[in-house]
Design an enzyme around this catalytic site. Structure first.
Site, PDB file in Angstrom:
ATOM      1  N   GLN A  75      42.342  -8.563  -2.369  1.00 16.68           N
ATOM      2  CA  GLN A  75      42.625  -7.087  -1.173  1.00 16.68           C
ATOM      3  C   GLN A  75      41.157  -6.904  -1.275  1.00 16.68           C
ATOM      4  OE1 GLN A  75      44.860  -5.967   0.658  1.00 16.68           O
ATOM      5  NE2 GLN A  75      46.096  -7.868  -0.114  1.00 16.68           N
ATOM      6  N   SER A  76      39.827  -7.856  -0.536  1.00 13.87           N
ATOM      7  CA  SER A  76      38.688  -6.580  -0.987  1.00 13.87           C
ATOM      8  C   SER A  76      38.547  -5.890   0.333  1.00 13.87           C
ATOM      9  CB  SER A  76      37.462  -7.627  -1.425  1.00 13.87           C
ATOM     10  OG  SER A  76      36.158  -7.656  -0.194  1.00 13.87           O
ATOM     11  N   ASN A  77      38.170  -4.707   0.526  1.00 17.26           N
ATOM     12  CA  ASN A  77      38.202  -4.243   1.731  1.00 17.26           C
ATOM     13  C   ASN A  77      36.888  -4.839   2.761  1.00 17.26           C
ATOM     14  OD1 ASN A  77      40.260  -2.513   1.792  1.00 17.26           O
ATOM     15  ND2 ASN A  77      39.180  -1.471  -0.502  1.00 17.26           N
ATOM     16  N   ALA A  79      35.786  -7.417   2.442  1.00 19.62           N
ATOM     17  CA  ALA A  79      35.455  -8.515   3.126  1.00 19.62           C
ATOM     18  C   ALA A  79      36.438  -9.130   4.210  1.00 19.62           C
ATOM     19  CB  ALA A  79      36.553  -9.719   1.829  1.00 19.62           C
TER      20      ALA A  79
END
Ligand code: PLP
Length: 315
Positions: A75-77, A79
Site C-alpha cells: 500500500q505504498s503511497n 509507489a
C-alpha cells in the site's frame, strides 16, 4: 541564500502548498498549531513524495529513462505517486512491491489499477532482492530505466524537503517546532537540513512509524543532501529529535494513531491516515500533553498525505 541551481526539477504539483491555522486543535492542546498541506501537492491524491519526485524524475528524464522502477509495501503511497508522476511525464512505471500488507484491489492498489500500472509483488523482506529484480527486468526490456529507492529517500529526493522549509520562509511563516512522520527518512532529513539553512529557530521532530535506525538514516541523508547542495554545515544528532510512534508495527494502525486521526477529522474536518500522519499527529498530541510546547509556541504539523492508504488499512 544558496539556490539549488545545480539540480533541476520537473513540475509535477502545485506549490506553495497552503499553511493553515488549526483553531480548534490549538484551543484543545493549549498551543498554536498550524498545518502544512502537503496532502494537496496536486497529483494523485497528493502527498509528500511529490516534492522528492520533482527532483528524482528530472534526473531520470535527463538520463533518458523510459522505464521508472520503484518499490515499497503493498500500500505504498510513494509507489502510487511515482506511478502517477511517471504517467504524467510519459514514462512507464513498473512497481515491484513487497508482498506484505493489503495486496487486494483496495486503496493504493485500486489507484494503480485505474492508472493501468504494471504492479508486481515479491515475496521478500529485503529491498536488495527487489533492486536486483529491477535490474533483471530493466535489462531484459532493452530500454533505458531508472530506479527510485523506497520512499524516494536518497540525497536528491531529500532536497525536496529542504525546499519545503525555504517555501515556508517565503510564505512568511516562522515556527518554533516542525513535526513530521518518519518512514524512510527523506522528509525528516530534508526538513532538518532545511531548518538549519532557512529557519534555525525551528526544532524538527520526526515521529518514527517504522523500526529502522532513524538517527543514522537521518544524519546520512542530511550530510549527503548538504553535499549535493554544496553547503558547508555541521550536521549532528543534536539537530533534530526523534520519537517512537510505531506501536504494533509499520503499516499497522495503533490506538493512539487512530485517536489522533479521529481528533483531526472531528475537530478540523481534515483526514489523516493510520500509517503515517495519524501516528505522527499522535506524537504531537503527546508532546503537547507533556508540556513540550509553550502557549504561544508556533507548532507546524506536516500533513504528508496518505489518503490512498486510508481506504485500505484496517483501523
Ligand atoms: C512516505 C510517507 C511519509 C514518510 O516520509 P519519508 O520521507 O518516507 O520518511 C509520511 N507520510 C506519508 C503519507 C507518506 O506516504
Amino acid at each position: 541564500m544558496m539556490e539549488n541551481t545545480k539540480h533541476e526539477k520537473v513540475s509535477l504539483g502545485i506549490f506553495p502548498t497552503p499553511v493553515q491555522r488549526l483553531e480548534n486543535i490549538s484551543r484543545a492542546l493549549g498551543t498554536q498549531v498550524y498545518i502544512k498541506r502537503d496532502d494537496m501537492t496536486g497529483i494523485g491524491l497528493g502527498g509528500n513524495k511529490v516534492r522528492k519526485l520533482e527532483y528524482l524524475l528530472a534526473d531520470a528524464k535527463a538520463k533518458g529513462a523510459q522505464i521508472i522502477f520503484t518499490t515499497g509495501g503493498a500500500q505504498s503511497n510513494h509507489a502510487m505517486l511515482t506511478a502517477a508522476a511517471a504517467r504524467k511525464l510519459g514514462m512507464t512505471p513498473i512497481l515491484i512491491l513487497k508482498k506484505r500488507g493489503v495486496t487486494a484491489r483496495q486503496g493504493n492498489q485500486l489507484l494503480e489499477h485505474l492508472m493501468g500500472v504494471d504492479v508486481r509483488f515479491m515475496d521478500t523482506n529485503d529491498y536488495a532482492d527487489i533492486y536486483e529484480e529491477m535490474d533483471r527486468v530493466g535489462q531484459a526490456s532493452g530500454l533505458p530505466y531508472y530506479k527510485i529507492p523506497c520512499g524516494g529517500s536518497n540525497a536528491l529526493g531529500t532536497l525536496g524537503y529542504v525546499d519545503c522549509v525555504k517555501e515556508l520562509r517565503e510564505q512568511g511563516a516562522e515556527f518554533d517546532h516542525i513535526i513530521c512522520a518518519e518512514g524512510s527518512g527523506g522528509t525528516m532529513a530534508g526538513l532538518a537540513l532545511g531548518a538549519k539553512l532557512y529557519m534555525p529557530g525551528a526544532r524538527v521532530t520526526g515521529m518514527m512509524v517504522d523500526s529502522d535506525p532513524f538517527e543514522e538514516i537521518t544524519l546520512r541523508l542530511m550530510r549527503e543532501a548538504a553535499a549535493l547542495l554544496g553547503v558547508a554545515v555541521n550536521v549532528s544528532a543534536q539537530d533534530f529529535d526523534l520519537r517512537d510512534l510505531c506501536g504494533p508495527g509499520y503499516a499497522i494502525a495503533s490506538e493512539e494513531g487512530n485517536a489522533a486521526v479521529s481528533m483531526m477529522a472531528s475537530q478540523e474536518g481534515l483526514f489523516l491516515d493510520p500509517v503515517y500522519t495519524g501516528k505522527a499527529f499522535a506524537g504531537l498530541i503527546a508532546m503537547a500533553k507533556e508540556g513540550a510546547f509553550k502557549p504561544d509556541d508556533r507548532v507546524l504539523f506536516l500533513h504528508s498525505g496518505g489518503a490512498g492508504g486510508l481506504f485500505a488499512i484496517e483501523m
